[in-house]
Design a protein around this motif. Structure first.
Motif, short mmCIF file in Angstrom:
data_model
loop_
_atom_site.label_atom_id
_atom_site.label_comp_id
_atom_site.label_asym_id
_atom_site.label_seq_id
_atom_site.Cartn_x
_atom_site.Cartn_y
_atom_site.Cartn_z
N TYR A 173 -71.89 -23.35 -7.60
CA TYR A 173 -70.80 -22.28 -7.65
C TYR A 173 -69.81 -22.34 -8.91
N LEU A 174 -69.65 -23.27 -9.23
CA LEU A 174 -68.95 -23.60 -10.43
C LEU A 174 -69.41 -22.97 -11.89
N LYS A 175 -70.58 -23.19 -11.86
CA LYS A 175 -71.43 -22.37 -13.08
C LYS A 175 -71.31 -20.74 -12.57
N SER A 176 -71.34 -20.55 -11.41
CA SER A 176 -71.43 -19.03 -11.30
C SER A 176 -70.07 -18.24 -11.66
N VAL A 177 -69.00 -18.90 -11.40
CA VAL A 177 -67.67 -18.59 -11.45
C VAL A 177 -67.53 -18.45 -13.40
#
Length: 366
Positions: free
Chosen positions: A50-54
């Protein structure tokens, strides 16, 4: 093997796999399932994903805003366009691909949102699921069914007819790979839409009204955001050139990653038996013979490609998020060794790339 019964079920009546001895696949599935149970974790994405996606979405938006609204110097604009194209590919690898396989999250709506990010990148998730999830993942490297190995003007395996121009494919491959994304969003999607076919040998398939509306809405939005708005703000020349540069960068990334996983020297392109119409391998062994890993020791490559350098694990377990591939990799290798099943892997991305180039060079000469 009926893995995806909702789509392309007509394929299954044409070609099947010899699953009389499923001891290997049964053992491997049990070990992988036991891994998740023992660690009490979900097989979908986690906070790292999720962090990478952001980060990926934020950098793409920032790149677009800088290019369109601040008009940087030419040399910087070109560099940013290249990075923007690579950024779009990374969103495809990490967000869209996970959502398309329903492995991004345990929440269905998050998978849906991440999957439909493809439409905002210019593609059509409805077509992609049929072409990729069903045709490619079920019949990997099977001529006529896996449309990803049917590249115009390229001879990807020995059973494809050799044309005179294939002799030069070692010299022009990069042009075709570069324009692949632009051809996809600006031509091939429309070809599928109006024909109702995912490939030349595929049957026509009716498209739901909802998908008709989504197709036209997102296509219009894509061309408005990526072309019309930039043209209004920076002019025809810079806008079109920037779109082409970003598109080529994105297409090159997408095409190369696929080729390194399936079209290298050691991968197989099995044909079904003429009498039984069966491929003489169980489905999991077929995936192992047609797929190769590369650079699995590189955390940078794994981060950027959404774990698609662990392509073997992805093809064996497409509903498992890539954040778990390093752990699954150990289980797959151990089981392959135990059952004497070949496991294909290149130590570095450079080695895999060299193998792909040698492969297409030889096919152009044979």
């Amino acid at each position: 093997m009926r893995i995806f019964p909702k789509f392309f079920s007509f394929f299954m009546t044409k070609i099947s796999f010899n699953n009389t001895n499923k001891q290997f696949s049964s053992t491997l599935r049990t070990r992988v399932n036991d891994y998740f149970k023992a660690h009490r974790i979900s097989n979908t994405g986690n906070r790292r994903l999720y962090l990478k996606s952001v980060i990926l979405v934020a950098t793409a938006v920032a790149g677009y805003v800088i290019l369109v609204f601040f008009t940087p110097p030419v040399w910087l604009a070109i560099l940013l366009c290249i990075l923007f194209g690579c950024n779009l590919a990374a969103i495809g690898f990490n967000i869209m691909h996970e959502g398309g396989h329903q492995s991004f999250s345990k929440k269905g709506w998050l998978n849906l949102v991440s999957a439909y990010s493809l439409n905002m990148l210019g593609g059509t998730i409805y077509f992609w699921k049929q072409k990729h999830n069903i045709a490619h993942h079920t019949f990997t490297n099977v001529d006529g069914l896996d449309h990803d190995i049917d590249v115009k003007f390229m001879r990807m395996h020995a059973d494809q007819p050799r044309k005179w121009f294939h002799r030069f494919q070692f010299a022009y491959w990069f042009v075709l790979y570069g324009i692949s994304y632009i051809a996809w969003v600006a031509y091939q999607d429309f070809e599928k839409y109006f024909s109702g076919k995912m490939g030349v040998k595929a049957d026509s398939k009716a498209m739901p009204l909802r998908e008709h509306l989504i197709f036209w809405t997102t296509k219009i939005t894509y061309f408005a955001v990526y072309l019309i708005i930039p043209i209004l703000l920076v002019g025809w020349g810079p806008a079109l050139l920037g779109w082409l540069i970003a598109g080529v960068a994105c297409g090159f990334c997408l095409a190369v990653v696929f080729q390194l996983a399936h079209v290298v020297e050691a991968t197989q392109f099995p044909l079904p038996d003429i009498d039984t119409n069966k491929i003489e391998q169980e489905w999991m062994v077929h995936q192992l013979s047609t797929t190769a890993n590369f650079a699995t020791g590189s955390k940078v490559v794994s981060w950027l490609l959404g774990g698609l350098n662990f392509q073997v694990e992805h093809h064996l377990f497409p509903r498992i998020s890539h954040v778990h591939y390093p752990a699954i990799n150990k289980l797959v290798k151990a089981t392959c060794l135990e059952f004497n099943v070949v496991y294909l892997e290149h130590r570095t991305m450079g080695n895999a790339f060299a193998s792909h180039l040698r492969h297409i060079y030889q096919l152009g000469r044979q």
